[in-house]
Design an enzyme around this catalytic site. Structure first.
Site, PDB file in Angstrom:
ATOM      1  N   LYS A 282     150.558 -32.578 -91.023  1.00  0.00           N
ATOM      2  CA  LYS A 282     151.847 -32.551 -90.322  1.00  0.00           C
ATOM      3  C   LYS A 282     152.975 -32.383 -91.342  1.00  0.00           C
ATOM      4  CE  LYS A 282     150.680 -35.794 -86.536  1.00  0.00           C
ATOM      5  NZ  LYS A 282     150.898 -34.955 -85.347  1.00  0.00           N
ATOM      6  N   ARG A 356     141.549 -36.227 -79.307  1.00  0.00           N
ATOM      7  CA  ARG A 356     140.572 -35.766 -78.312  1.00  0.00           C
ATOM      8  C   ARG A 356     139.158 -35.763 -78.878  1.00  0.00           C
ATOM      9  NH1 ARG A 356     143.823 -30.298 -77.346  1.00  0.00           N
ATOM     10  NH2 ARG A 356     145.463 -31.752 -77.946  1.00  0.00           N
TER      11      ARG A 356
HETATM   12  N1  BES Z   1     149.166 -38.094 -82.376  1.00  0.00           N
HETATM   13  C1  BES Z   1     149.496 -36.752 -82.083  1.00  0.00           C
HETATM   14  C2  BES Z   1     150.340 -36.632 -80.815  1.00  0.00           C
HETATM   15  C3  BES Z   1     151.820 -36.839 -80.993  1.00  0.00           C
HETATM   16  C4  BES Z   1     152.591 -35.891 -81.629  1.00  0.00           C
HETATM   17  C5  BES Z   1     152.406 -37.946 -80.456  1.00  0.00           C
HETATM   18  C6  BES Z   1     153.961 -36.069 -81.768  1.00  0.00           C
HETATM   19  C7  BES Z   1     153.776 -38.126 -80.611  1.00  0.00           C
HETATM   20  C8  BES Z   1     154.547 -37.203 -81.244  1.00  0.00           C
HETATM   21  C9  BES Z   1     148.240 -35.911 -81.863  1.00  0.00           C
HETATM   22  O1  BES Z   1     147.129 -36.301 -82.594  1.00  0.00           O
HETATM   23  C10 BES Z   1     148.568 -34.517 -82.271  1.00  0.00           C
HETATM   24  O2  BES Z   1     148.919 -34.327 -83.403  1.00  0.00           O
HETATM   25  N2  BES Z   1     148.461 -33.588 -81.327  1.00  0.00           N
HETATM   26  C11 BES Z   1     148.768 -32.228 -81.581  1.00  0.00           C
HETATM   27  C12 BES Z   1     147.767 -31.389 -80.828  1.00  0.00           C
HETATM   28  C13 BES Z   1     147.776 -29.930 -81.176  1.00  0.00           C
HETATM   29  C14 BES Z   1     147.384 -29.700 -82.610  1.00  0.00           C
HETATM   30  C15 BES Z   1     146.830 -29.196 -80.244  1.00  0.00           C
HETATM   31  C16 BES Z   1     150.192 -31.944 -81.109  1.00  0.00           C
HETATM   32  O3  BES Z   1     150.613 -32.524 -80.106  1.00  0.00           O
HETATM   33  O4  BES Z   1     150.880 -31.170 -81.758  1.00  0.00           O
HETATM   34 ZN    ZN Z   2     147.115 -35.442 -84.568  1.00  0.00          ZN
END
Ligand code: BES
Ligand code: ZN
Ligand code: ZN
Length: 509
Positions: A282, A356
């Site tokens: 990230k 997931r």
């Molecule tokens: N933990 C995050 C979800 C999240 C992101 C919660 C921002 C709160 C704020 C999750 O593991 C994640 O990073 N999801 C990705 C999925 C994508 C790569 C398909 C997302 O939401 O960008």
């Molecule tokens: Zn994530």
């Protein structure tokens, strides 16, 4: 810290530091148990005084007067609850927040004791039992101390809140109070875990917390790590763990009633104690706050405590896969292909879609070993959920008509609100992969990231009635809801919803 009592003893007989009045826009007190009579002894024109200070009972307003009563200074605290007319229909949530602002005032003024009268429940379309329970929960939530690690001492405020109820109901309502105390305290416990940073709340530490809950409440507790996960074929769970120097933990807590022929409900919570994104790292501004990515797991563990203490009439199993998502030389890559516990192969297109993956194996595990009638999973799964629904409603995705109908209702009663997103098979091909049975990140052509995430999970549930809750928005930093921290810190979302649903399972059938 707050303790709450319910008593049939009359409002003005209590020798406390603060007397609370919930006032409508006609400047009537919400409950005729707490008339202004005595205030008028000290302030004969109290209503004029209130108006002069621009207090007119509107939602969000509060005002404090001081007078000498029984030889010591007492505070009269007025809190606005809005409009009151014949078909008065102030939402319960308004009252929750009014109590929230009262508690925050007591805390700010370091007041050690207060009395209030239970407002009339039928105006909120519930009974006194449910109302007392809800207000007791909120008293605890509003008293929660957001964790800091500063040298300077945190507040040591302690307050005893007395709620006057009808004398005839006093005995019966003690159980509502007890439920409120247990649910409120458990929700705060879940908030505390989610507020702890990733270096402190590791998978090992959260597993220890779960073990403590299990031991204190007589729950069966099972925990295993990498070796057993390998034996079970949990390739998805292990793929997320692969990059971390911390040990992963897979935690299972079981509650069993003495009743026969009752359903089993499994609650499954995402427990990523820190989500860097892994190799699909990230950007730093998106990483901030990702210690809360175990909020689903925290909600499950805290709910198990509630279920045990209040002796639910159904069997409940709480499952939490706990990992840290890190980049390293041993981390999973983009394009890796792994195999989940049910034998399905998964193409990892993005290591940041890790929630997931761990839930896939947890859902398989739930079905294989417990054959639950109902599974509800809860996860901070997608950033997209924040765009779809914001902070006040968790996303609900299910194809089960009954769960779709009931969970939003339970959300309204508890204030732990959920809102359905469309969830049909049109969305499914988004997760198609050329090389594996399914991909962990959907084709961008499909958008709707929250629903696509839920579609991925559906590949790992075969028999149970199943619902998925995306709490990415509701789990922390919820703006303006005073009893949830007004934009700062974890909310414990899921504990109130699960507790109410499971404890009243038969009522909601
Ligand atoms: N933990 C995050 C979800 C999240 C992101 C919660 C921002 C709160 C704020 C999750 O593991 C994640 O990073 N999801 C990705 C999925 C994508 C790569 C398909 C997302 O939401 O960008
Ligand atoms: Zn994530
Ligand atoms: Zn995550």
């Amino acid at each position: 810290m707050i303790t709450v009592q319910a008593t049939g003893k009359q409002f003005w007989t209590h020798d406390v530091e603060a007397y609370l009045f919930f006032m409508d826009e006609d400047l009537h007190t919400a409950s005729n148990l707490s008339s202004l009579g005595e205030v008028e002894k000290y302030y004969p024109d109290v209503k004029d005084v209130l108006k002069k200070h621009k207090f007119d009972g509107k939602v969000g307003q509060s005002f404090m007067l001081t007078a000498k009563r029984n030889d010591k200074l007492a505070e009269f605290i007025f809190i606005g609850i809005g409009k009151c007319n014949k078909d008065w229909n102030v939402e319960l949530e308004t009252l929750r927040r009014a109590l929230g602002s009262a508690i925050l005032l007591l805390k700010k003024s370091n007041t050690p004791s207060a009395v209030m009268a239970l407002p009339p429940a039928k105006q909120y379309s519930i009974d006194d039992y449910e109302l007392l329970k809800q207000l007791t929960i909120v008293a605890h939530l509003a008293s929660y101390e957001y964790i800091t690690f500063k040298k300077s001492k945190q507040s040591n405020w302690h307050c005893n809140l007395i709620i006057e109820v009808k004398l005839a109901e006093e005995a019966h309502l003690q159980q509502a109070l007890n439920e409120g105390n247990i649910i409120g305290e458990a929700t705060n416990m879940a908030r505390h875990w989610a507020d702890l940073p990733g270096n402190i709340l590791t998978p090992t530490r959260l597993a220890q917390e779960a073990e403590k809950v299990a031991i204190h409440n007589n729950l069966k507790y099972t925990v295993f790590g990498k070796d057993r996960a390998e034996e079970l074929g949990m390739g998805a769970f292990l793929a997320v763990d692969a990059g971390s120097a911390q040990d992963c933990k897979f935690v299972v807590m079981e509650y069993q009633t003495n009743l026969k022929h009752v359903p089993t409900i499994a609650i499954v919570g995402k427990g990523v104690t820190y989500d860097t994104g892994g190799i699909s790292l990230k950007a730093s501004s998106y990483m901030n706050g990702m210690h809360y990515d175990m909020s689903g797991a925290g909600a499950v563990i805290a709910t198990m405590q509630v279920i045990a203490q209040l002796k639910a009439n159904v069997n409940v199993v709480g499952i939490t896969p706990l990992v840290e998502n890190m980049p390293s030389g041993t981390a999973s890559r983009q394009d890796d292909i792994i195999t989940a516990m049910n034998g399905k192969t998964i193409e990892i297109k993005n290591t940041d879609a890790e929630g997931r993956l761990i839930l896939a194996d947890a859902l398989c595990y739930a079905e294989k070993f417990y054959a639950p009638d109902i599974i509800i999973d809860i996860a901070t799964l997608t950033g997209a959920c924040l765009y779809a629904l914001g902070y006040f409603y968790a996303g609900l995705m299910t194809q089960d008509k009954q769960l779709l109908d009931i969970l939003p209702k339970v959300g309204t009663i508890t204030g732990d609100r959920v809102w359905p997103l469309p969830f049909d098979d049109d969305f499914k091909p988004a997760n198609d992969s050329y090389v594996a049975d399914v991909a962990n990140s959907g084709s961008s052509n499909y958008k709707a990231g929250t629903i696509i995430g839920a579609c991925f999970l559906s590949e790992f549930v075969e028999k149970a009635r199943w619902a998925h809750l995306d709490i990415a928005g509701t789990a922390d930093a919820v703006p303006k809801v005073n009893y949830l921290g007004s934009g700062r810190g974890a909310t414990g979302t899921g504990v109130r919803l699960f507790s109410e649903y499971i404890l009243n399972y038969s009522k909601y059938q």
